[in-house]
Write a protein that holds these residues in place. Sequence first.
Motif, PDB file in Angstrom:
ATOM      1  N   ASP A  44       0.836  -1.193   0.000  1.00 41.70           N
ATOM      2  CA  ASP A  44       0.000   0.000   0.000  1.00 41.70           C
ATOM      3  C   ASP A  44       0.871   1.243   0.000  1.00 41.70           C
ATOM      4  OD1 ASP A  44      -2.365   1.281  -0.107  1.00 41.70           O
ATOM      5  OD2 ASP A  44      -3.146   0.527   1.789  1.00 41.70           O
ATOM      6  N   THR A  45       0.286   2.349  -0.384  1.00 40.80           N
ATOM      7  CA  THR A  45       1.043   3.587  -0.524  1.00 40.80           C
ATOM      8  C   THR A  45       0.308   4.725   0.158  1.00 40.80           C
ATOM      9  OG1 THR A  45      -0.080   4.033  -2.600  1.00 40.80           O
ATOM     10  CG2 THR A  45       2.024   2.883  -2.733  1.00 40.80           C
ATOM     11  N   SER A  46       0.904   5.911   0.117  1.00 43.97           N
ATOM     12  CA  SER A  46       0.236   7.090   0.653  1.00 43.97           C
ATOM     13  C   SER A  46      -1.052   7.351  -0.119  1.00 43.97           C
ATOM     14  CB  SER A  46       1.153   8.309   0.544  1.00 43.97           C
ATOM     15  OG  SER A  46       2.277   8.140   1.359  1.00 43.97           O
ATOM     16  N   PRO A  47      -2.004   8.051   0.500  1.00 43.29           N
ATOM     17  CA  PRO A  47      -3.275   8.307  -0.182  1.00 43.29           C
ATOM     18  C   PRO A  47      -3.047   9.027  -1.504  1.00 43.29           C
ATOM     19  CG  PRO A  47      -3.390   8.959   2.123  1.00 43.29           C
ATOM     20  CD  PRO A  47      -1.963   8.641   1.841  1.00 43.29           C
ATOM     21  N   SER A  48      -3.518   8.438  -2.576  1.00 43.34           N
ATOM     22  CA  SER A  48      -3.435   9.056  -3.896  1.00 43.34           C
ATOM     23  C   SER A  48      -4.381   8.294  -4.810  1.00 43.34           C
ATOM     24  CB  SER A  48      -2.003   9.000  -4.441  1.00 43.34           C
ATOM     25  OG  SER A  48      -1.724   7.721  -4.948  1.00 43.34           O
ATOM     26  N   PRO A  49      -4.740   8.887  -5.937  1.00 45.39           N
ATOM     27  CA  PRO A  49      -5.631   8.182  -6.864  1.00 45.39           C
ATOM     28  C   PRO A  49      -4.920   7.106  -7.671  1.00 45.39           C
ATOM     29  CG  PRO A  49      -5.031  10.327  -7.732  1.00 45.39           C
ATOM     30  CD  PRO A  49      -4.460  10.248  -6.346  1.00 45.39           C
ATOM     31  N   ALA A  50      -3.615   6.989  -7.533  1.00 46.79           N
ATOM     32  CA  ALA A  50      -2.847   6.013  -8.316  1.00 46.79           C
ATOM     33  C   ALA A  50      -2.942   4.630  -7.700  1.00 46.79           C
ATOM     34  CB  ALA A  50      -1.387   6.448  -8.398  1.00 46.79           C
ATOM     35  N   PRO A  51      -2.723   3.584  -8.507  1.00 44.39           N
ATOM     36  CA  PRO A  51      -2.723   2.225  -7.952  1.00 44.39           C
ATOM     37  C   PRO A  51      -1.522   1.998  -7.040  1.00 44.39           C
ATOM     38  CG  PRO A  51      -2.035   2.204 -10.250  1.00 44.39           C
ATOM     39  CD  PRO A  51      -2.489   3.601  -9.951  1.00 44.39           C
ATOM     40  N   ASN A  52      -1.642   1.010  -6.151  1.00 44.51           N
ATOM     41  CA  ASN A  52      -0.509   0.680  -5.294  1.00 44.51           C
ATOM     42  C   ASN A  52       0.506  -0.146  -6.089  1.00 44.51           C
ATOM     43  OD1 ASN A  52      -1.372  -2.040  -5.293  1.00 44.51           O
ATOM     44  ND2 ASN A  52      -2.571  -1.751  -3.457  1.00 44.51           N
ATOM     45  N   TYR A  53       1.598  -0.524  -5.436  1.00 47.62           N
ATOM     46  CA  TYR A  53       2.675  -1.214  -6.140  1.00 47.62           C
ATOM     47  C   TYR A  53       2.214  -2.543  -6.731  1.00 47.62           C
ATOM     48  CZ  TYR A  53       5.944   2.142  -4.169  1.00 47.62           C
ATOM     49  OH  TYR A  53       6.605   3.296  -3.853  1.00 47.62           O
ATOM     50  N   GLY A 157      -2.942   8.278 -18.162  1.00 48.95           N
ATOM     51  CA  GLY A 157      -3.740   8.257 -16.945  1.00 48.95           C
ATOM     52  C   GLY A 157      -4.841   9.296 -16.925  1.00 48.95           C
ATOM     53  N   VAL A 158      -5.766   9.120 -15.987  1.00 52.31           N
ATOM     54  CA  VAL A 158      -6.904  10.029 -15.863  1.00 52.31           C
ATOM     55  C   VAL A 158      -6.463  11.397 -15.369  1.00 52.31           C
ATOM     56  CG1 VAL A 158      -9.117  10.396 -14.712  1.00 52.31           C
ATOM     57  CG2 VAL A 158      -8.468   8.092 -15.433  1.00 52.31           C
ATOM     58  N   LEU A 159      -5.598  11.428 -14.363  1.00 50.87           N
ATOM     59  CA  LEU A 159      -5.135  12.698 -13.804  1.00 50.87           C
ATOM     60  C   LEU A 159      -3.819  13.108 -14.450  1.00 50.87           C
ATOM     61  CD1 LEU A 159      -5.941  12.284 -10.017  1.00 50.87           C
ATOM     62  CD2 LEU A 159      -7.281  13.424 -11.779  1.00 50.87           C
ATOM     63  N   ARG A 160      -3.797  14.263 -15.054  1.00 55.88           N
ATOM     64  CA  ARG A 160      -2.618  14.735 -15.763  1.00 55.88           C
ATOM     65  C   ARG A 160      -1.506  15.129 -14.791  1.00 55.88           C
ATOM     66  NH1 ARG A 160      -4.632  17.045 -21.096  1.00 55.88           N
ATOM     67  NH2 ARG A 160      -3.013  18.625 -20.913  1.00 55.88           N
ATOM     68  N   GLY A 161      -0.318  15.298 -15.325  1.00 55.91           N
ATOM     69  CA  GLY A 161       0.854  15.565 -14.521  1.00 55.91           C
ATOM     70  C   GLY A 161       0.809  16.859 -13.736  1.00 55.91           C
ATOM     71  N   GLU A 162       0.061  17.852 -14.224  1.00 56.57           N
ATOM     72  CA  GLU A 162       0.037  19.139 -13.530  1.00 56.57           C
ATOM     73  C   GLU A 162      -0.923  19.179 -12.349  1.00 56.57           C
ATOM     74  OE1 GLU A 162      -2.621  19.599 -17.255  1.00 56.57           O
ATOM     75  OE2 GLU A 162      -0.688  18.693 -16.739  1.00 56.57           O
ATOM     76  N   TYR A 163      -1.697  18.113 -12.129  1.00 54.97           N
ATOM     77  CA  TYR A 163      -2.632  18.102 -11.004  1.00 54.97           C
ATOM     78  C   TYR A 163      -1.856  18.195  -9.686  1.00 54.97           C
ATOM     79  CZ  TYR A 163      -6.951  17.085 -13.531  1.00 54.97           C
ATOM     80  OH  TYR A 163      -8.063  17.175 -14.332  1.00 54.97           O
ATOM     81  N   PRO A 164      -2.298  19.053  -8.762  1.00 50.25           N
ATOM     82  CA  PRO A 164      -1.556  19.242  -7.502  1.00 50.25           C
ATOM     83  C   PRO A 164      -1.547  18.018  -6.592  1.00 50.25           C
ATOM     84  CG  PRO A 164      -3.626  20.463  -7.456  1.00 50.25           C
ATOM     85  CD  PRO A 164      -3.453  19.949  -8.864  1.00 50.25           C
ATOM     86  N   VAL A 165      -2.429  17.040  -6.845  1.00 50.36           N
ATOM     87  CA  VAL A 165      -2.462  15.857  -5.975  1.00 50.36           C
ATOM     88  C   VAL A 165      -1.125  15.117  -5.996  1.00 50.36           C
ATOM     89  CG1 VAL A 165      -3.334  14.279  -7.764  1.00 50.36           C
ATOM     90  CG2 VAL A 165      -3.828  13.810  -5.364  1.00 50.36           C
ATOM     91  N   TRP A 166      -0.359  15.255  -7.089  1.00 49.37           N
ATOM     92  CA  TRP A 166       0.919  14.554  -7.193  1.00 49.37           C
ATOM     93  C   TRP A 166       2.000  15.191  -6.333  1.00 49.37           C
ATOM     94  CZ3 TRP A 166      -0.765  10.334  -8.859  1.00 49.37           C
ATOM     95  CH2 TRP A 166      -1.655  10.238  -9.914  1.00 49.37           C
ATOM     96  N   ASP A 167       1.710  16.326  -5.719  1.00 47.40           N
ATOM     97  CA  ASP A 167       2.673  16.984  -4.837  1.00 47.40           C
ATOM     98  C   ASP A 167       2.262  16.930  -3.371  1.00 47.40           C
ATOM     99  OD1 ASP A 167       4.379  17.941  -6.958  1.00 47.40           O
ATOM    100  OD2 ASP A 167       2.793  19.380  -7.437  1.00 47.40           O
ATOM    101  N   ASP A 168       1.157  16.231  -3.058  1.00 49.67           N
ATOM    102  CA  ASP A 168       0.591  16.279  -1.708  1.00 49.67           C
ATOM    103  C   ASP A 168       1.414  15.541  -0.659  1.00 49.67           C
ATOM    104  OD1 ASP A 168      -1.448  17.848  -2.552  1.00 49.67           O
ATOM    105  OD2 ASP A 168      -2.963  16.261  -2.602  1.00 49.67           O
ATOM    106  N   GLU A 169       1.986  14.393  -1.003  1.00 49.74           N
ATOM    107  CA  GLU A 169       2.689  13.541  -0.046  1.00 49.74           C
ATOM    108  C   GLU A 169       4.117  13.291  -0.522  1.00 49.74           C
ATOM    109  OE1 GLU A 169       1.536  12.114   2.818  1.00 49.74           O
ATOM    110  OE2 GLU A 169      -0.419  13.064   2.688  1.00 49.74           O
ATOM    111  N   PRO A 170       5.004  12.810   0.359  1.00 44.45           N
ATOM    112  CA  PRO A 170       6.395  12.587  -0.058  1.00 44.45           C
ATOM    113  C   PRO A 170       6.549  11.648  -1.241  1.00 44.45           C
ATOM    114  CG  PRO A 170       6.208  12.469   2.323  1.00 44.45           C
ATOM    115  CD  PRO A 170       4.814  12.563   1.788  1.00 44.45           C
TER     116      PRO A 170
END
Length: 199
Positions: A44-53, A157-170
């Motif tokens: 499992d990973t930090s909360p994000s819309p992406a799949p886990n490992y 992917g559904v969420l593009r690279g500029e979405y701020p969600v990709w900067d939320d967690e380490p």
Amino acid sequence: MQQAMERPAIVCRMCPGMKTDVIPVEGRQALRCQRCRRTRPSCDTSPSPAPNYRTAYCAAPPEQEEDGAPQPWKPASTQRPRQRSGQGERRPAPTARRLLLLRRAAPADRRASATELDHLRGRVTVTQVEHALDCADTAATVLRGFDMETGGVYAAGVLRGEYPVWDDEPDTGRAYVRQEYAEQAHAERALLSETEAEF
């Protein structure tokens, strides 16, 4: 004396910043928070819309094969003659370059996760973990940067690279890599199925 990681990516969701321990649960590895004692799967990973490992890399080849596999863009990009204008060798086509970046970022992400787990087991040093994290973060940043520079036309992917969600967690910057790798693998499997159906 063992040092504590300064920026662990495997942290408790309920106690941000708290390290987790690897424990066996029903024959599988799980992570347990040192403070609240909650457990979660090690994949499992930090909360994000992406799949886990596990989901993202379930059909991925071993890292050694993926790193060393002959890539279709290498001959085209390295054997082209120099331009007459003296600008040096031409760069590979954007689709080939993007695939190269993705296939560099995904193994780096997988190595970072494995190194983090090895650190929790006491098998690697903090310096090794930090190096693996830095390599994975850099590869993910380069991939996202390419996708943002090209307007996301090569992203799947559904969420593009500029979405701020990709900067939320380490580690959510690397989560973008998992999203893109999973979508690329899905598209390749679909294309293979269509090709096999034609014969």
